[in-house]
Design a protein around this motif. Structure first.
Motif, mmCIF file in Angstrom:
data_model
loop_
_atom_site.group_PDB
_atom_site.id
_atom_site.type_symbol
_atom_site.label_atom_id
_atom_site.label_comp_id
_atom_site.label_asym_id
_atom_site.label_seq_id
_atom_site.Cartn_x
_atom_site.Cartn_y
_atom_site.Cartn_z
ATOM 1 N N ALA A 107 0.838 -1.208 0.000
ATOM 2 C CA ALA A 107 0.000 0.000 0.000
ATOM 3 C C ALA A 107 0.870 1.254 0.000
ATOM 4 C CB ALA A 107 -0.945 -0.007 1.198
ATOM 5 N N HIS A 108 1.963 1.228 0.756
ATOM 6 C CA HIS A 108 2.881 2.372 0.775
ATOM 7 C C HIS A 108 3.442 2.614 -0.630
ATOM 8 C CE1 HIS A 108 6.143 5.066 1.983
ATOM 9 N NE2 HIS A 108 6.878 4.355 1.134
ATOM 10 N N GLU A 109 3.895 1.554 -1.297
ATOM 11 C CA GLU A 109 4.439 1.713 -2.653
ATOM 12 C C GLU A 109 3.367 2.199 -3.616
ATOM 13 O OE1 GLU A 109 7.605 1.818 -3.124
ATOM 14 O OE2 GLU A 109 7.893 1.170 -1.057
ATOM 15 N N LEU A 110 2.151 1.717 -3.442
ATOM 16 C CA LEU A 110 1.056 2.196 -4.282
ATOM 17 C C LEU A 110 0.719 3.656 -3.979
ATOM 18 C CD1 LEU A 110 -1.163 -0.995 -4.335
ATOM 19 C CD2 LEU A 110 0.064 0.021 -6.272
ATOM 20 N N GLY A 111 1.002 4.094 -2.762
ATOM 21 C CA GLY A 111 0.868 5.522 -2.454
ATOM 22 C C GLY A 111 1.772 6.343 -3.368
ATOM 23 N N HIS A 112 2.988 5.843 -3.617
ATOM 24 C CA HIS A 112 3.891 6.531 -4.552
ATOM 25 C C HIS A 112 3.306 6.531 -5.962
ATOM 26 C CE1 HIS A 112 7.227 7.316 -1.872
ATOM 27 N NE2 HIS A 112 7.228 6.065 -1.462
ATOM 28 N N VAL A 113 2.688 5.419 -6.367
ATOM 29 C CA VAL A 113 2.063 5.361 -7.696
ATOM 30 C C VAL A 113 0.969 6.420 -7.807
ATOM 31 C CG1 VAL A 113 0.677 3.961 -9.279
ATOM 32 C CG2 VAL A 113 2.633 2.929 -8.090
ATOM 33 N N ASN A 129 2.702 7.408 2.774
ATOM 34 C CA ASN A 129 2.114 6.741 3.936
ATOM 35 C C ASN A 129 0.675 7.193 4.168
ATOM 36 O OD1 ASN A 129 4.287 5.094 4.696
ATOM 37 N ND2 ASN A 129 5.299 6.803 5.703
ATOM 38 N N ARG A 130 0.418 8.481 4.021
ATOM 39 C CA ARG A 130 -0.959 8.976 4.215
ATOM 40 C C ARG A 130 -1.896 8.357 3.196
ATOM 41 N NH1 ARG A 130 -1.506 15.160 5.069
ATOM 42 N NH2 ARG A 130 -3.598 14.469 5.575
ATOM 43 N N LEU A 131 -1.427 8.221 1.960
ATOM 44 C CA LEU A 131 -2.248 7.591 0.927
ATOM 45 C C LEU A 131 -2.435 6.098 1.211
ATOM 46 C CD1 LEU A 131 -0.737 9.504 -2.081
ATOM 47 C CD2 LEU A 131 -3.116 9.649 -1.293
ATOM 48 N N VAL A 136 -4.925 0.634 4.422
ATOM 49 C CA VAL A 136 -4.434 -0.151 5.563
ATOM 50 C C VAL A 136 -4.336 0.764 6.777
ATOM 51 C CG1 VAL A 136 -3.135 -1.774 4.107
ATOM 52 C CG2 VAL A 136 -1.986 0.241 5.036
ATOM 53 N N THR A 137 -4.261 0.164 7.929
ATOM 54 C CA THR A 137 -4.199 0.977 9.147
ATOM 55 C C THR A 137 -2.787 1.506 9.390
ATOM 56 O OG1 THR A 137 -3.696 -0.903 10.576
ATOM 57 C CG2 THR A 137 -6.036 -0.386 10.229
ATOM 58 N N LEU A 141 1.372 -0.064 9.113
ATOM 59 C CA LEU A 141 2.557 0.631 8.587
ATOM 60 C C LEU A 141 3.646 0.719 9.646
ATOM 61 C CD1 LEU A 141 0.863 3.453 6.513
ATOM 62 C CD2 LEU A 141 2.312 1.634 5.611
ATOM 63 N N VAL A 142 3.250 1.012 10.870
ATOM 64 C CA VAL A 142 4.223 1.078 11.963
ATOM 65 C C VAL A 142 4.930 -0.267 12.109
ATOM 66 C CG1 VAL A 142 4.465 1.275 14.483
ATOM 67 C CG2 VAL A 142 3.098 2.947 13.227
ATOM 68 N N GLU A 143 4.177 -1.370 12.038
ATOM 69 C CA GLU A 143 4.769 -2.706 12.152
ATOM 70 C C GLU A 143 5.800 -2.944 11.044
ATOM 71 O OE1 GLU A 143 1.389 -5.292 12.022
ATOM 72 O OE2 GLU A 143 0.698 -4.684 14.015
#
Length: 172
Positions: A107-113, A129-131, A136-137, A141-143
């Motif tokens: 999800a983080h990488e897709l945030g970049h997309v 991360n916000r995206l 996801v929660t 991301l913290v984990e």
């Protein structure tokens, strides 16, 4: 030189050794094929996860995932063709994460997309991360960052890195 004559016991030993060698060769080939099939199945599952996340995050651009032996960032994304993207995920890193953390990393990488396709000059980890928190929660991301960074204090505060709390549907 004369012709060698083998005793029945020697002939049996040679024949058995050849048969055993052929059996081991066939078996190792089958095991290698099983490993290839297993990797392909794992990549397919990850691709399905990427596609589901793309839908939840409103990303229309095609994104392919590839498992690689080494990725300097463990998981990264790049433009693969005009309007298309490729996620590279380090096999060993992904293997150590439970499924919810794999989903968070993707999800983080897709945030970049999403950023590349909407505001390409605003690329930041915090915005990605916000995206990602649309799907996801924050806790997931913290984990992932804890696994990625370990106890390395060099990276600073996770709270600062992740940015403000998102009020995404995923967190409700």
């Amino acid at each position: 030189m004369g012709r060698k004559i083998y005793t029945p016991g020697a002939f049996f030993l040679v024949r058995t050794t050849c048969a055993l060698g052929l059996t081991l060769t066939i078996a190792s080939g089958a095991q290698a094929q099983e490993r290839v099939d297993e990797r392909h199945t794992h990549t397919q599952r990850l691709q399905e996860m990427v596609d589901a996340l793309r839908q939840r995050m409103g990303i229309d651009a095609p994104v392919e995932i590839a498992l690689v032996d080494h990725d300097e960032r463990r998981v990264s994304v790049r433009r693969s063709a005009p309007g298309a993207f490729a996620i590279s995920a380090e096999r060993a890193f992904i293997a150590q994460l439970p499924s919810p953390q794999v989903e968070a990393a993707l999800a983080h990488e897709l945030g970049h997309v999403w950023i590349y396709t909407h505001h390409p000059y605003l690329q930041t980890e915090q915005l990605a991360n916000r995206l990602a928190m649309r799907a996801v929660t924050r806790e997931r991301l913290v984990e992932v960052y804890r696994v990625l960074w370990g106890s390395d204090a060099l990276h600073g505060s996770l709270e600062t890195f992740l940015g403000i709390q998102a009020t995404a549907t995923a967190q409700q």
